[in-house]
Enzyme design. Structure first.
Site, PDB file in Angstrom:
ATOM      1  N   GLY A 138      -8.777   3.922  -4.675  1.00 44.83           N
ATOM      2  CA  GLY A 138      -8.355   3.027  -5.912  1.00 44.83           C
ATOM      3  C   GLY A 138      -8.857   3.578  -7.345  1.00 44.83           C
ATOM      4  N   TYR A 142     -10.640 -14.518  -2.269  1.00 40.70           N
ATOM      5  CA  TYR A 142     -11.233 -13.474  -2.721  1.00 40.70           C
ATOM      6  C   TYR A 142     -12.574 -13.506  -2.564  1.00 40.70           C
ATOM      7  CZ  TYR A 142     -12.344 -10.011  -6.435  1.00 40.70           C
ATOM      8  OH  TYR A 142     -13.080  -8.905  -7.016  1.00 40.70           O
TER       9      TYR A 142
END
Length: 253
Positions: free
Chosen positions: A13, A158
């Protein structure tokens, strides 16, 4: 000054946000960097160009961190680029995906959030380990303040996934210690200049959050990158299984 001359790094990423900041910081310190991306080819290529402008070697590699075959492919590219050695792995790729209260959350969404944050960290680390045994490398995983405080509204999955990353980092640190490979984590709080908060945080929520931070400002990708630089440097050779909190005082252990 931290010197990473000759070190070979992979940042997942790495084309945007915190990953971009980390990739550029590693290069500024002297490392050659492979920049992984999922869909943001333009961002990754820009980071590669900036790294090459510093006189370092860099390569953009693409792959879905939810797919083992994709990971295998970009790890093969990384291995070939670095002559089958890797000094630094930063598992930065991750995502909130979508806010949803537990009562309304689909099983599919739960698994997607867990996979993009936890399973991806496991799979990429698994394939990087053989490249790191000869270099006595360093792994840095990305957790979050949400792992400690449960996150914001609709972020239960999350928060759980980032708590799992934190614990996985400790377990992996023990497992790899005999190979002199260290494994640590960084735990960002409210970090601005990233797509994350542009997507998932309202303007009002942003103001309220900053007002609650003792240092009275948002963090930025360079704040996170500084902690990563420390963890992958010789300064942290005796540090493993730890998590550095980067939150301006929002959460103190």
């Amino acid at each position: 000054m931290i010197d990473l001359q000759g070190k070979k790094a992979l940042v997942t990423g790495g084309g945007t946000g915190i990953g971009r900041g980390i990739a550029l910081a590693l290069a500024k310190a002297g490392a050659d960097v492979v920049v992984h991306y999922g869909s943001n080819a333009k961002g990754a290529e820009e980071v590669v160009r900036l790294i090459e402008d510093m006189g370092r070697q860099s390569l953009a590699v693409q792959g879905d961190v939810l797919k083992k075959d994709d990971i295998t492919a970009f790890m093969k590219e990384t291995a070939a680029f670095f002559n089958h050695e890797l000094d630094i792995l930063v598992n930065n790729a991750g995502h909130l995906v979508q806010r949803a209260p537990v009562e309304e959350m689909s099983e599919e969404l739960w698994h997607r959030i867990m996979d993009v944050n936890v399973t991806s960290t496991f799979l990429v680390s698994q394939q990087a380990i053989p490249l790191m045994k000869t270099t006595k490398g360093k792994i840095v995983n990305m957790t979050s303040i949400a792992a400690h405080n449960g996150g914001g509204p609709g972020a239960a999955a999350y928060a759980a996934s980032k708590a799992a990353v934190l614990t996985f980092s400790k377990a992996l640190a023990k497992e790899l210690a005999p190979h002199s490979i260290t494994v640590n984590a960084v735990s960002p709080g409210f970090i601005g200049q990233t797509p994350f908060h542009d997507t998932f945080t309202t303007s009002e929520g942003r103001v309220n959050t900053v007002n609650s931070i003792p240092l009275k400002r948002e963090g930025n990708p360079d704040d996170v990158a500084g902690a990563v630089l420390y963890l992958v440097s010789d300064l942290a050779n005796y540090l493993t299984g730890e998590t550095i909190e980067i939150n301006g005082g929002m959460y103190m252990r």
